[in-house]
Design an enzyme around this catalytic site. Sequence first.
Site, PDB file in Angstrom:
ATOM      1  N   ILE A 149       0.844  -1.189   0.000  1.00 52.90           N
ATOM      2  CA  ILE A 149       0.000   0.000   0.000  1.00 52.90           C
ATOM      3  C   ILE A 149       0.886   1.249   0.000  1.00 52.90           C
ATOM      4  O   ILE A 149       1.757   1.401   0.858  1.00 52.90           O
ATOM      5  CB  ILE A 149      -0.925   0.025   1.227  1.00 52.90           C
ATOM      6  CG1 ILE A 149      -1.815  -1.229   1.258  1.00 52.90           C
ATOM      7  CG2 ILE A 149      -1.786   1.281   1.245  1.00 52.90           C
ATOM      8  CD1 ILE A 149      -2.607  -1.386   2.550  1.00 52.90           C
ATOM      9  N   CYS A 150       0.660   2.143  -0.975  1.00 52.07           N
ATOM     10  CA  CYS A 150       1.353   3.427  -1.062  1.00 52.07           C
ATOM     11  C   CYS A 150       2.874   3.188  -1.094  1.00 52.07           C
ATOM     12  O   CYS A 150       3.359   2.442  -1.931  1.00 52.07           O
ATOM     13  CB  CYS A 150       0.923   4.340   0.079  1.00 52.07           C
ATOM     14  SG  CYS A 150       1.327   6.080  -0.181  1.00 52.07           S
ATOM     15  N   GLU A 151       3.632   3.806  -0.200  1.00 52.35           N
ATOM     16  CA  GLU A 151       5.073   3.561  -0.200  1.00 52.35           C
ATOM     17  C   GLU A 151       5.372   2.086   0.071  1.00 52.35           C
ATOM     18  O   GLU A 151       6.367   1.550  -0.427  1.00 52.35           O
ATOM     19  CB  GLU A 151       5.776   4.427   0.844  1.00 52.35           C
ATOM     20  CG  GLU A 151       7.288   4.334   0.778  1.00 52.35           C
ATOM     21  CD  GLU A 151       7.985   4.967   1.970  1.00 52.35           C
ATOM     22  OE1 GLU A 151       9.220   5.079   1.936  1.00 52.35           O
ATOM     23  OE2 GLU A 151       7.287   5.354   2.939  1.00 52.35           O
ATOM     24  N   GLY A 153       3.750  -0.198  -1.239  1.00 50.72           N
ATOM     25  CA  GLY A 153       3.675  -0.777  -2.563  1.00 50.72           C
ATOM     26  C   GLY A 153       4.999  -0.659  -3.305  1.00 50.72           C
ATOM     27  O   GLY A 153       5.390  -1.563  -4.058  1.00 50.72           O
TER      28      GLY A 153
END
Length: 369
Positions: A149-151, A153
């Site tokens: 998720i987000c960073e 990811g």
Amino acid sequence: MAAAKKSTVARALAEFSDFNLKLARGQQMLDRIKDEHVEIATADKEVVFREDKTTLYRYKPTAERTLGIPVLVAYGQIGRYTMTDLQEDRSMLRNLLALGVDVYAVDWGSPTRSDRWLTFEDYIDVYLNDCVEFICREHGIPAINLLGICEGGVFSLCYAALYPERIKNLILTITPVDFHQDQAEGRVNHGLLNLWTRGLGEDDIGQLIEANGNLPGELMSHVFSQMTPGATLSKYNVGLLDTFDDEKKLLNFLRMEKWLTDRPHHPGEAAKQLLVNLYKNNELIRGEFKLGGRTVDLKDICMPVLNVYAKDDHIIPPKTTQALGDAVGSDDYREIGLDGGHVGVFVSGKSQGVLGKGIVEWLRERDDA
């Protein structure tokens, strides 16, 4: 005319009276609410592995497990994984559990100045890798499902490229890949974090980290709040006031505020890699990002990939995420675009049952364990 004037005054007085009653009810609700009523990340879990400040949780099952391969959820350093389990009825993790998934989540902890020299290599080659290795040993399997998720990811992309044998299926949500595609759609209110970072010199970023030891969580909170200045200015009067008719809505509001204010510091060297190598120089999509002397080549990602983005994400604009499709080496690549913003795809009422269900259906098609 006199009668009309009296009617206008009467309506104004009535509205003023209703407003005061609403404020009084809101104050009474706030007086009743205690810290324990605003707890977040309360899904039942246990610590199964710990290394330095990194903790690996395994969640207790709430339904019969229907997938053979467990899922490891990796959030980033800019926020906390607790957003994935904000409250009982707004929780991606609970939705996955209810659909029979064996769920693990990694918590990077609360970095301090002593963590100033931690790098992407530390988080990917050591902490994330050791969590993956633990799960593989625990289940007697060669590879797991990784959900970034987000960073987190970005961490997951790097890990999948460098350790492809350890990842069976890769799921990415709101993950930046091409950091220079923020203005591709011409939406002027999107990608302000990218613009702000590109406007900084490398010396500016170096001095910021040198002065603080880390990238301060308070600074990033301020940066994010300035992306939507109108909403930031109005949420404690208009937004909060709108919850005073419904205690459940008020608790929803307070839980989100609790998560937003609990923003950890980002370890200094890793922050420099994020801001300089990725946001400024866009090295990931260019195939130039190096970790420990190895180049992160997205073409080495040959396992199935599910890429989820938010259609109205002003922090990670859709085009920065969708660039992954042409970059990976996998022949099994799928995108899902969800209505909502950066956090809304996880916590909004609309997304409940959509995100989790979409992920699990995709995994079931590829689960042969």
